[in-house]
Scaffold this active site. Structure first.
Site, PDB file in Angstrom:
ATOM      1  N   HIS A  29       0.836  -1.221   0.000  1.00 15.47           N
ATOM      2  CA  HIS A  29       0.000   0.000   0.000  1.00 15.47           C
ATOM      3  C   HIS A  29       0.865   1.263   0.000  1.00 15.47           C
ATOM      4  O   HIS A  29       0.472   2.294   0.545  1.00 15.47           O
ATOM      5  CB  HIS A  29      -1.012  -0.014   1.161  1.00 15.47           C
ATOM      6  CG  HIS A  29      -2.116  -0.999   0.926  1.00 15.47           C
ATOM      7  ND1 HIS A  29      -3.298  -0.676   0.320  1.00 15.47           N
ATOM      8  CD2 HIS A  29      -2.174  -2.332   1.162  1.00 15.47           C
ATOM      9  CE1 HIS A  29      -4.058  -1.763   0.204  1.00 15.47           C
ATOM     10  NE2 HIS A  29      -3.387  -2.783   0.713  1.00 15.47           N
ATOM     11  N   SER A  62     -10.407 -18.909 -23.633  1.00 16.42           N
ATOM     12  CA  SER A  62      -9.586 -19.242 -22.471  1.00 16.42           C
ATOM     13  C   SER A  62      -9.590 -20.744 -22.248  1.00 16.42           C
ATOM     14  O   SER A  62     -10.631 -21.393 -22.412  1.00 16.42           O
ATOM     15  CB  SER A  62     -10.171 -18.530 -21.250  1.00 16.42           C
ATOM     16  OG  SER A  62      -9.933 -19.272 -20.091  1.00 16.42           O
ATOM     17  N   GLY A 117      -7.813 -14.537  -7.349  1.00 17.86           N
ATOM     18  CA  GLY A 117      -8.347 -14.095  -6.051  1.00 17.86           C
ATOM     19  C   GLY A 117      -7.450 -14.467  -4.896  1.00 17.86           C
ATOM     20  O   GLY A 117      -7.869 -14.443  -3.746  1.00 17.86           O
ATOM     21  N   LEU A 120      -2.190 -12.832  -5.771  1.00 17.96           N
ATOM     22  CA  LEU A 120      -0.932 -13.098  -6.470  1.00 17.96           C
ATOM     23  C   LEU A 120      -0.893 -12.416  -7.842  1.00 17.96           C
ATOM     24  O   LEU A 120      -0.085 -12.747  -8.692  1.00 17.96           O
ATOM     25  CB  LEU A 120      -0.720 -14.618  -6.607  1.00 17.96           C
ATOM     26  CG  LEU A 120      -0.648 -15.362  -5.269  1.00 17.96           C
ATOM     27  CD1 LEU A 120      -0.619 -16.881  -5.480  1.00 17.96           C
ATOM     28  CD2 LEU A 120       0.579 -14.930  -4.463  1.00 17.96           C
ATOM     29  N   SER A 121      -1.795 -11.450  -8.026  1.00 22.53           N
ATOM     30  CA  SER A 121      -1.809 -10.618  -9.240  1.00 22.53           C
ATOM     31  C   SER A 121      -2.122 -11.371 -10.516  1.00 22.53           C
ATOM     32  O   SER A 121      -1.465 -11.195 -11.540  1.00 22.53           O
ATOM     33  CB  SER A 121      -0.480  -9.876  -9.407  1.00 22.53           C
ATOM     34  OG  SER A 121      -0.358  -8.909  -8.424  1.00 22.53           O
ATOM     35  N   SER A 122      -3.156 -12.199 -10.454  1.00 19.92           N
ATOM     36  CA  SER A 122      -3.575 -12.882 -11.688  1.00 19.92           C
ATOM     37  C   SER A 122      -4.028 -11.859 -12.726  1.00 19.92           C
ATOM     38  O   SER A 122      -3.812 -12.059 -13.925  1.00 19.92           O
ATOM     39  CB  SER A 122      -4.688 -13.886 -11.393  1.00 19.92           C
ATOM     40  OG  SER A 122      -5.796 -13.225 -10.824  1.00 19.92           O
ATOM     41  N   GLU A 155      -6.597  -1.286 -15.917  1.00 20.71           N
ATOM     42  CA  GLU A 155      -7.257  -1.741 -14.694  1.00 20.71           C
ATOM     43  C   GLU A 155      -8.034  -0.592 -14.046  1.00 20.71           C
ATOM     44  O   GLU A 155      -9.171  -0.768 -13.615  1.00 20.71           O
ATOM     45  CB  GLU A 155      -6.200  -2.327 -13.746  1.00 20.71           C
ATOM     46  CG  GLU A 155      -6.802  -2.974 -12.548  1.00 20.71           C
ATOM     47  CD  GLU A 155      -6.133  -4.283 -12.141  1.00 20.71           C
ATOM     48  OE1 GLU A 155      -5.294  -4.828 -12.881  1.00 20.71           O
ATOM     49  OE2 GLU A 155      -6.478  -4.757 -11.056  1.00 20.71           O
ATOM     50  N   ASP A 167       1.839  -4.139  -9.177  1.00 18.90           N
ATOM     51  CA  ASP A 167       1.641  -5.497  -9.700  1.00 18.90           C
ATOM     52  C   ASP A 167       2.051  -5.585 -11.171  1.00 18.90           C
ATOM     53  O   ASP A 167       2.699  -6.535 -11.607  1.00 18.90           O
ATOM     54  CB  ASP A 167       0.167  -5.911  -9.576  1.00 18.90           C
ATOM     55  CG  ASP A 167      -0.329  -5.824  -8.148  1.00 18.90           C
ATOM     56  OD1 ASP A 167       0.507  -5.780  -7.229  1.00 18.90           O
ATOM     57  OD2 ASP A 167      -1.558  -5.798  -7.960  1.00 18.90           O
ATOM     58  N   TYR A 219     -10.453  -1.294  -0.722  1.00 15.68           N
ATOM     59  CA  TYR A 219      -9.149  -0.835  -1.213  1.00 15.68           C
ATOM     60  C   TYR A 219      -9.237   0.643  -1.593  1.00 15.68           C
ATOM     61  O   TYR A 219      -8.381   1.452  -1.224  1.00 15.68           O
ATOM     62  CB  TYR A 219      -8.741  -1.686  -2.424  1.00 15.68           C
ATOM     63  CG  TYR A 219      -7.409  -1.313  -3.047  1.00 15.68           C
ATOM     64  CD1 TYR A 219      -6.232  -1.932  -2.632  1.00 15.68           C
ATOM     65  CD2 TYR A 219      -7.324  -0.347  -4.038  1.00 15.68           C
ATOM     66  CE1 TYR A 219      -5.004  -1.601  -3.212  1.00 15.68           C
ATOM     67  CE2 TYR A 219      -6.112  -0.008  -4.612  1.00 15.68           C
ATOM     68  CZ  TYR A 219      -4.955  -0.639  -4.200  1.00 15.68           C
ATOM     69  OH  TYR A 219      -3.742  -0.308  -4.773  1.00 15.68           O
TER      70      TYR A 219
HETATM   71  C1  GLA Z   1      -2.876  -4.551  -4.812  1.00 19.81           C
HETATM   72  C2  GLA Z   1      -2.768  -3.418  -5.827  1.00 19.81           C
HETATM   73  C3  GLA Z   1      -1.371  -2.816  -5.828  1.00 19.81           C
HETATM   74  C4  GLA Z   1      -0.910  -2.461  -4.414  1.00 19.81           C
HETATM   75  C5  GLA Z   1      -1.164  -3.620  -3.457  1.00 19.81           C
HETATM   76  C6  GLA Z   1      -0.865  -3.259  -2.036  1.00 19.81           C
HETATM   77  O1  GLA Z   1      -2.083  -5.621  -5.182  1.00 19.81           O
HETATM   78  O2  GLA Z   1      -3.074  -3.883  -7.113  1.00 19.81           O
HETATM   79  O3  GLA Z   1      -1.326  -1.700  -6.671  1.00 19.81           O
HETATM   80  O4  GLA Z   1      -1.516  -1.283  -3.974  1.00 19.81           O
HETATM   81  O5  GLA Z   1      -2.499  -4.084  -3.530  1.00 19.81           O
HETATM   82  O6  GLA Z   1       0.468  -3.018  -1.875  1.00 19.81           O
END
Ligand code: GLA
Length: 377
Positions: A29, A62, A117, A120-122, A155, A167, A219
Site C-alpha cells: 500500500h 480461455s 483471487g 498473487l496478481s492474476s 485496470e 503489480d 481498497y
Molecule cells: C494490490 C494493488 C497494488 C498495491 C497492493 C498493495 O495488489 O493492485 O497496486 O496497492 O495491492 O500493496
C-alpha cells in the site's frame, strides 16, 4: 497453447507470450502513495497465444472456459461494456488506443496457472501477457515499464479497480533471481539479487483461500484515506513524510487517519532497510522486517484477517524467520521465510492449525524469483 489456438481459430498463432504473477516481499500500500516496493515474480504465469487480424475484431478464448469469452470490435471498447474478467485483456487494448496507438483486432487464446483471487496478481499477469503480445503484433516498441503503466491504466480506467502500479511493474519488469526495487514516483526500478535457496532458505507462499477482491470498495477507501491525509498535511503524497515527521502528523490529522499514515511511512522505511540487507547478502535479516510489516498491516492498516494472522503466528511459532500477508489484503496469500530444513514442518503446522480452526485447507508452495513478461515462442 499453439495447438489449442489452431483448433479454436483454424490458423497458427504468430507467437506465445507469458507474464507472471507476483508476491511482494515488502512495501504494501505504498505504490499509490508514490512510495517504494520490493516484489518478485513467481513461477505461476499467464500465457497468451495471439494472432493479429486484418479487421478490428477482438476475439478471446480461455483454456479455463468453453466457447468465446469475448468477441467485439476494438472500436466498441468503452469502459463498462465488458463486465467479466475479460475487462482486463480488453482494457489493455482500450488503454493502448487511449494512449494514441493505432491498433486493429487480434485472436487471443489464454491459459493461466496463477490462482485467481489469491492476492498473487492474476489480473496483472493477464494484462501484461496481452500487452506484450499486442506490443509485438503491432510493432509498438514500448518498453516493459511503459507497457506496465498501460496495464495499470486498463485496470483503473476500464476494469474500474483503482490499483497502484506495483503489480503490473512486477509482472513486466522482474527478472529471475532478483527482487524488483520500485521507486514509483521516480518511475525507476532496480534489480536486487535475491536467491534464498543459495543461502539455505525457503520462501513459501500460503494461499489462505480467503478470496480477496480489490473492486469491492475497501481498497479504494484506503487509497482515499491516504490521499486525504497527504492533502491535510500539505504534501503531494505520503511518500514525502519521514518517520521523524510522524509526531507532527499526529497533531495535524484526525485520529482515524493517523494509523494509515504511520503504516505507509514506516513501510517505506522497511523497504529501504530490506534492500540494504539484500544488497549486503543478509537474506535472513529480511525475516523480522516481514513480520513487522505484517503487524503494521494488521494493526494500523487493518487489512489482515484471522486466516492470514493464523498463518503468520503458526509459522513464527514453528521457527520461521519472518512472515507476512502479501498484496492488497482482506485474505489472499501469506509469504513465509524459513530455513530450508524447517519449511516442511512449518507447512504441516499451518495445515494442521487450519484444520483445527475449521478453515479451508490452504494451498502451500515454495517459490523462487522468476522472470518477468516476454515472448516465449
Ligand atoms: C494490490 C494493488 C497494488 C498495491 C497492493 C498493495 O495488489 O493492485 O497496486 O496497492 O495491492 O500493496
Amino acid at each position: 497453447m499453439k495447438e489449442a489456438f489452431r483448433r479454436i481459430y483454424g490458423a497458427h498463432p504468430e507467437g506465445v507470450w507469458a507474464a507472471p504473477g507476483r508476491v511482494n516481499l515488502i512495501g504494501e500500500h505504498t505504490d499509490y502513495n508514490d512510495g517504494f516496493a520490493l516484489p518478485i515474480a513467481i513461477p505461476q504465469h499467464t500465457q497468451v497465444a495471439a494472432r493479429k487480424r486484418q479487421d478490428d475484431r477482438l476475439r478471446l478464448h480461455s483454456a479455463q472456459g468453453n466457447g468465446p469469452v469475448l468477441d467485439l470490435r476494438v472500436s466498441q471498447l468503452i469502459p463498462g461494456v465488458v463486465t467479466t474478467w475479460a475487462a482486463y485483456p480488453a482494457g489493455v487494448v482500450w488503454a493502448l488506443r487511449e494512449a494514441g496507438h493505432r491498433l486493429g483486432g487480434a485472436d487471443l487464446h489464454i491459459d493461466s496457472t496463477v490462482p485467481v483471487g489469491a492476492g498473487l496478481s492474476s489480473s496483472a499477469a493477464l494484462e501484461c501477457a496481452v500487452a506484450f503480445a499486442y506490443n509485438d503484433l503491432y510493432d509498438l516498441n514500448l518498453s516493459a515499464p511503459a507497457l506496465a503503466l498501460i496495464c495499470q491504466r486498463a485496470e483503473n480506467g476500464f476494469a474500474g479497480v483503482p490499483c497502484g502500479a506495483m503489480d503490473q511493474l512486477a509482472s513486466a519488469c522482474c527478472t529471475a533471481g532478483a527482487a524488483l526495487h520500485l521507486d514509483i514516483r521516480a518511475g525507476a526500478h532496480e534489480q536486487v539479487p535475491f536467491a534464498p535457496e543459495a543461502q539455505g532458505l525457503s520462501l513459501l507462499v500460503v494461499d489462505t483461500r480467503v478470496k480477496h477482491d480489490l473492486g469491492d470498495g475497501a481498497y479504494a477507501a484506503l487509497r482515499t484515506g491516504c490521499e486525504r491525509a497527504a492533502r491535510l498535511l500539505g504534501l503531494e503524497a505520503l511518500r514525502d513524510l519521514a518517520p521523524a515527521d510522524l509526531p507532527r502528523a499526529a497533531r495535524a490529522l484526525p485520529a482515524h487517519l493517523l494509523p494509515l499514515v504511520r503504516h505507509v511511512v514506516k513501510e517505506n522505511a522497511r523497504v529501504a532497510n530490506a534492500v540494504s540487507h539484500l544488497r549486503a547478502g543478509h537474506l535472513a535479516a529480511l525475516g523480522p522486517i516481514l513480520t513487522d510489516g505484517h503487524a503494521s498491516l494488521r494493526d494500523d492498516f487493518r487489512i489482515s484477517c484471522a486466516e492470514s494472522d493464523l498463518v503468520v503466528d503458526t509459522a513464527l511459532a514453528h521457527g520461521a524467520l519472518g512472515a507476512r500477508m502479501t498484496g492488497g489484503g482482506f485474505g489472499g496469500s501469506v509469504i513465509v521465510l524459513a530455513e530450508e530444513g524447517r519449511a516442511e514442518g512449518i507447512g504441516i503446522a499451518i495445515t494442521t492449525a487450519f484444520r483445527t480452526a475449521g478453515y479451508q485447507v490452504p494451498h502451500l508452495f515454495p517459490i523462487t524469483p522468476a522472470a518477468g513478461a516476454g515472448r516465449i515462442s
